[in-house]
Every structure is written in structure tokens, then in C-alpha cells.
Motif scaffolding. Structure first.
Motif, PDB file in Angstrom:
ATOM      1  N   ILE A  61       0.839  -1.206   0.000  1.00  0.00           N
ATOM      2  CA  ILE A  61       0.000   0.000   0.000  1.00  0.00           C
ATOM      3  C   ILE A  61       0.873   1.256   0.000  1.00  0.00           C
ATOM      4  CG2 ILE A  61      -1.642   1.335   1.382  1.00  0.00           C
ATOM      5  CD1 ILE A  61      -2.811  -1.318   2.343  1.00  0.00           C
ATOM      6  N   ILE A  62       1.935   1.241   0.820  1.00  0.00           N
ATOM      7  CA  ILE A  62       2.831   2.404   0.891  1.00  0.00           C
ATOM      8  C   ILE A  62       3.546   2.616  -0.449  1.00  0.00           C
ATOM      9  CG2 ILE A  62       4.915   3.310   1.988  1.00  0.00           C
ATOM     10  CD1 ILE A  62       4.018   1.887   4.554  1.00  0.00           C
ATOM     11  N   ALA A  63       4.062   1.515  -1.018  1.00  0.00           N
ATOM     12  CA  ALA A  63       4.796   1.638  -2.302  1.00  0.00           C
ATOM     13  C   ALA A  63       3.868   2.148  -3.403  1.00  0.00           C
ATOM     14  CB  ALA A  63       5.384   0.281  -2.680  1.00  0.00           C
ATOM     15  N   GLY A  64       2.662   1.587  -3.505  1.00  0.00           N
ATOM     16  CA  GLY A  64       1.719   2.026  -4.532  1.00  0.00           C
ATOM     17  C   GLY A  64       1.277   3.462  -4.326  1.00  0.00           C
ATOM     18  N   SER A  65       1.043   3.836  -3.061  1.00  0.00           N
ATOM     19  CA  SER A  65       0.594   5.202  -2.775  1.00  0.00           C
ATOM     20  C   SER A  65       1.662   6.232  -3.152  1.00  0.00           C
ATOM     21  CB  SER A  65       0.245   5.340  -1.289  1.00  0.00           C
ATOM     22  OG  SER A  65      -0.795   4.451  -0.949  1.00  0.00           O
ATOM     23  N   LEU A  66       2.930   5.905  -2.868  1.00  0.00           N
ATOM     24  CA  LEU A  66       4.002   6.839  -3.223  1.00  0.00           C
ATOM     25  C   LEU A  66       4.145   6.957  -4.741  1.00  0.00           C
ATOM     26  CD1 LEU A  66       6.783   5.945  -0.617  1.00  0.00           C
ATOM     27  CD2 LEU A  66       5.290   7.936  -0.641  1.00  0.00           C
TER      28      LEU A  66
ATOM     29  N   PRO B  82       8.467  14.926   4.041  1.00  0.00           N
ATOM     30  CA  PRO B  82       7.556  14.019   4.779  1.00  0.00           C
ATOM     31  C   PRO B  82       7.875  12.547   4.534  1.00  0.00           C
ATOM     32  CG  PRO B  82       6.320  15.719   3.613  1.00  0.00           C
ATOM     33  CD  PRO B  82       7.717  15.807   3.128  1.00  0.00           C
ATOM     34  N   ILE B  83       8.268  12.195   3.296  1.00  0.00           N
ATOM     35  CA  ILE B  83       8.602  10.803   2.998  1.00  0.00           C
ATOM     36  C   ILE B  83       9.856  10.375   3.766  1.00  0.00           C
ATOM     37  CG2 ILE B  83       9.336   9.239   1.151  1.00  0.00           C
ATOM     38  CD1 ILE B  83       7.611  10.953  -0.754  1.00  0.00           C
ATOM     39  N   ALA B  84      10.847  11.265   3.840  1.00  0.00           N
ATOM     40  CA  ALA B  84      12.078  10.938   4.570  1.00  0.00           C
ATOM     41  C   ALA B  84      11.799  10.773   6.064  1.00  0.00           C
ATOM     42  CB  ALA B  84      13.117  12.041   4.340  1.00  0.00           C
ATOM     43  N   VAL B  85      10.949  11.651   6.617  1.00  0.00           N
ATOM     44  CA  VAL B  85      10.593  11.540   8.050  1.00  0.00           C
ATOM     45  C   VAL B  85       9.845  10.235   8.300  1.00  0.00           C
ATOM     46  CG1 VAL B  85       9.178  12.544   9.882  1.00  0.00           C
ATOM     47  CG2 VAL B  85      10.558  14.031   8.416  1.00  0.00           C
ATOM     48  N   PHE B  86       8.909   9.904   7.391  1.00  0.00           N
ATOM     49  CA  PHE B  86       8.147   8.659   7.536  1.00  0.00           C
ATOM     50  C   PHE B  86       9.067   7.442   7.493  1.00  0.00           C
ATOM     51  CE2 PHE B  86       6.129   5.109   5.294  1.00  0.00           C
ATOM     52  CZ  PHE B  86       5.151   4.770   6.216  1.00  0.00           C
ATOM     53  N   GLN B  87      10.004   7.414   6.550  1.00  0.00           N
ATOM     54  CA  GLN B  87      10.911   6.276   6.431  1.00  0.00           C
ATOM     55  C   GLN B  87      11.844   6.183   7.627  1.00  0.00           C
ATOM     56  OE1 GLN B  87      12.781   6.697   2.589  1.00  0.00           O
ATOM     57  NE2 GLN B  87      11.196   5.469   1.597  1.00  0.00           N
TER      58      GLN B  87
ATOM     59  N   GLN C 289       9.753   4.682  10.376  1.00  0.00           N
ATOM     60  CA  GLN C 289       9.454   3.299  10.027  1.00  0.00           C
ATOM     61  C   GLN C 289      10.684   2.417  10.232  1.00  0.00           C
ATOM     62  OE1 GLN C 289       8.659   2.334   5.903  1.00  0.00           O
ATOM     63  NE2 GLN C 289       6.990   0.997   6.488  1.00  0.00           N
ATOM     64  N   GLY C 290      11.860   2.955   9.897  1.00  0.00           N
ATOM     65  CA  GLY C 290      13.093   2.205  10.128  1.00  0.00           C
ATOM     66  C   GLY C 290      13.329   1.956  11.603  1.00  0.00           C
ATOM     67  N   LYS C 291      13.027   2.981  12.441  1.00  0.00           N
ATOM     68  CA  LYS C 291      13.176   2.802  13.885  1.00  0.00           C
ATOM     69  C   LYS C 291      12.207   1.766  14.409  1.00  0.00           C
ATOM     70  CE  LYS C 291      15.143   7.094  15.653  1.00  0.00           C
ATOM     71  NZ  LYS C 291      14.919   8.230  16.574  1.00  0.00           N
ATOM     72  N   GLU C 292      10.980   1.776  13.850  1.00  0.00           N
ATOM     73  CA  GLU C 292       9.968   0.812  14.274  1.00  0.00           C
ATOM     74  C   GLU C 292      10.382  -0.610  13.911  1.00  0.00           C
ATOM     75  OE1 GLU C 292       6.099   1.865  12.938  1.00  0.00           O
ATOM     76  OE2 GLU C 292       5.219  -0.065  13.497  1.00  0.00           O
TER      77      GLU C 292
END
Length: 320
Positions: A245-250, A305-310, A313-316
Motif C-alpha cells: 500500500i505504501i509503495a503504490g501510494s508513493l 515528509p517521505i524521509a521523516v516517515f521512512q 518506520q526504520g526505527k519501528e
């Protein structure tokens, strides 16, 4: 018979062969470094280098010259380096409501288009994955079939369908559903239709690739434990397909935000998106510094925003 062993030509050929063998040996020994280096070189030439050129122009001033902007670094007659950097272009963009409203409208259209693509693309991808071995390649072929025709031709085809005297209005009038044509072309609705139609495959294909790898035994285990299909979908299938979903949305959101052709042809100038403003500044106004500043702001609006999200997500993922 002529002896070529000690001739100059033979010596040169042997040197070339030796050089090529040495080069092949070095490549064989350092192939890991070469493989890692290729993406960095690609990013350097096709992203960072053009980005620095655009950033440099955005910090210049408009000038009546060719190219139409001032130089950042100039050598004076006395041999002194004169560096002139201005931020007026960014100040102008941030204080003018035209640009802020256009940015917001672009984000609104791209976000809603991404949600519509996800709403329709998810069940389509799910249906393709669950289809049989005969139907699956056929359905995938239908998804990528539009790419075999020109993008412009497809947009022009939609103009014919959505026009006041177009196919859709004529069909609705002929069956008696409407008495007069509905205004669809040159509206925001037409832009939504064009963007969703164009970028739908970019949503379906990453979702399909993700769903194809799902372990179906998990759904069978959930059913054996008494879970209903709806509950299994929301608690098993949907969480496992979030990367798709994330890949398609981006893939839909990023190009849709800077889209120019669809708003220009289907919106007819009535729907302002930042890609159209960017084109007008570059070509019609010939204001390259402001156009470059518009592109830089758009890049930060998308990348940050994409860099902050990644990052989060990497920390998670590390915490799991």
C-alpha cells in the motif's frame, strides 16, 4: 612466410590484450565495490547534479539575457570574486497566495486521487492474485495494456469521452437519463478521472507483487480457529499488505502532485496545479529563478515528509 612475432603491430596487440586482462582481473576483484558504486553514480548524475543546477538558478535574479538569470559567482575586472545569492524568489512564492493555494490544491487532488486508486486498486490486485493460472497472466496483461499506447493519446481520448457532445453525454441523453449535456470536461472531476485512470496501474502492480508473496496458510489457520473472512482480512491480510500500500501510494502521489498534462488538457486552465504554474513560469513568463524556486519548494514538500516517515518506520522495524 613473414614472421609477425617481433613486428610493432603484434607488440601493440599483445599490450592491448594484457591491458584488457588486467582490467578484467581488477573488475573481478572489485565487483562488489562496482555494484555498490553504480547507484551512487546514477543518483549523482541524474538527481544531485540537476538538483544543484535548479537550486543555483533559484538563488539568482531574473535578467534580460540568455540564459535569463544572473550569475552567482562572477570575477570582476580587479580580480575579486563577487558572490551574489538572493532569496527573493522563495520569499515571493511564500507570500503570494497564488502559489500557496496552488500547492494546497495540488496536494488535495493528489491525495484524493491516491485514495481513489487505493480504493479500486486494492480489490483488483487481490482479485488478480486469487485468480487461476490461466486468468492471472491475462488480467496482468490488461493492467499494463494502456502503457502500450501513447500517454497523450489516452488523455485526448478522455477529452472525447467527457466533452459536452462526447460519448458519455450522448449515451446518457440517448437512454433518457439526462435532457442536456453534463459539464464534465474542463472541470476538477475530469482531472480526477484522468489522474486515477493514468496512475491506477502504478497502484495495482506493487500491491499485486506484495500480495503474491503472502502466505495463504495464515488465512487457513485463522479460518480453522473460527475467524470470519472479514475479521481475517482486517487482522491478517491488510496488515501484511501495508508495504505494498505504501509503495503504490508513493508511486501515485508523487507524480500526481507535479502533473502538468492532465490538468492542462482535461482541466483546461480551470484547475490550478503546481505543474502548470511551473510550466507557465518557465516558458510563458521566462522567469527561470521563480520557476526553479517553485520546483525546489515542491521537492521539499514531497521529499521531507517521505524521509521523516521512512526514518520512523526504520526505527519501528529495528524495535521489532
Amino acid at each position: 612466410m613473414t614472421d609477425l612475432t617481433n613486428s610493432p603491430v603484434s607488440a601493440t596487440s599483445q599490450q592491448d590484450i594484457g591491458f584488457l586482462q588486467s582490467l578484467a582481473k581488477r573488475a573481478q576483484n572489485n565487483w562488489r565495490k562496482i555494484v555498490i558504486l553504480i547507484p551512487f553514480v546514477w543518483l549523482l548524475f541524474f538527481f544531485l547534479f540537476p538538483f544543484f543546477i535548479v537550486a543555483k538558478i533559484s538563488l539568482a535574479e531574473l535578467a534580460i539575457a540568455s540564459p535569463p538569470f544572473t550569475k552567482l559567482i562572477e570575477w570582476t575586472d580587479t580580480g575579486v570574486v563577487n558572490i551574489r545569492i538572493v532569496f527573493d524568489n522563495f520569499t515571493y512564492i511564500l507570500t503570494d497566495n497564488l502559489y500557496s493555494n496552488t500547492y494546497l490544491n495540488s496536494l488535495k487532488i493528489s491525495v484524493l486521487s491516491t485514495l481513489i486508486c487505493l480504493l479500486f486498486g486494492y480489490p483488483i490486485a487481490y482479485g488478480i492474485v486469487r485468480s487461476g493460472p490461466v486468468m492471472k497472466p491475462l488480467l496482468l496483461f490488461l493492467v499494463i495494456l494502456p502503457f502500450w499506447t501513447s500517454f497523450l493519446l489516452r488523455v485526448y481520448a478522455w477529452m472525447g469521452l467527457l466533452a459536452d457532445q462526447g460519448t458519455i453525454n450522448n449515451l446518457l441523453i440517448s437512454v433518457g437519463l439526462i435532457d442536456e449535456p453534463i459539464r464534465m470536461l474542463y472541470t476538477e472531476f475530469a482531472v480526477f478521472v484522468g489522474i486515477v485512470y493514468t496512475y491506477m496501474p502504478f497502484m495495482i502492480l506493487p500491491l499485486y507483487a506484495n500480495m503474491e508473496k503472502l502466505d495463504t496458510s495464515l488465512n487457513e489457520a485463522a479460518a480453522d480457529l473460527g475467524s470470519k473472512p472479514t475479521n481475517t482480512f482486517f487482522k491478517v491480510t491488510l496488515p501484511l499488505t501495508i508495504p505494498g500500500i505504501i509503495a503504490g501510494s508513493l508511486l501515485v502521489f508523487i507524480p500526481a502532485t507535479g502533473e502538468y498534462v492532465i490538468p492542462d488538457l482535461l482541466g483546461g486552465g480551470n484547475v490550478q496545479m503546481i505543474g502548470r504554474v511551473l510550466f507557465n513560469e518557465f516558458s510563458r513568463n521566462t522567469d527561470w529563478p521563480v520557476a526553479s524556486a517553485v520546483a525546489i519548494v515542491l521537492l521539499f514538500l514531497l521529499v521531507v515528509p517521505i524521509a521523516v516517515f521512512q526514518h520512523y518506520q526504520g526505527k519501528e522495524n529495528e524495535g521489532r
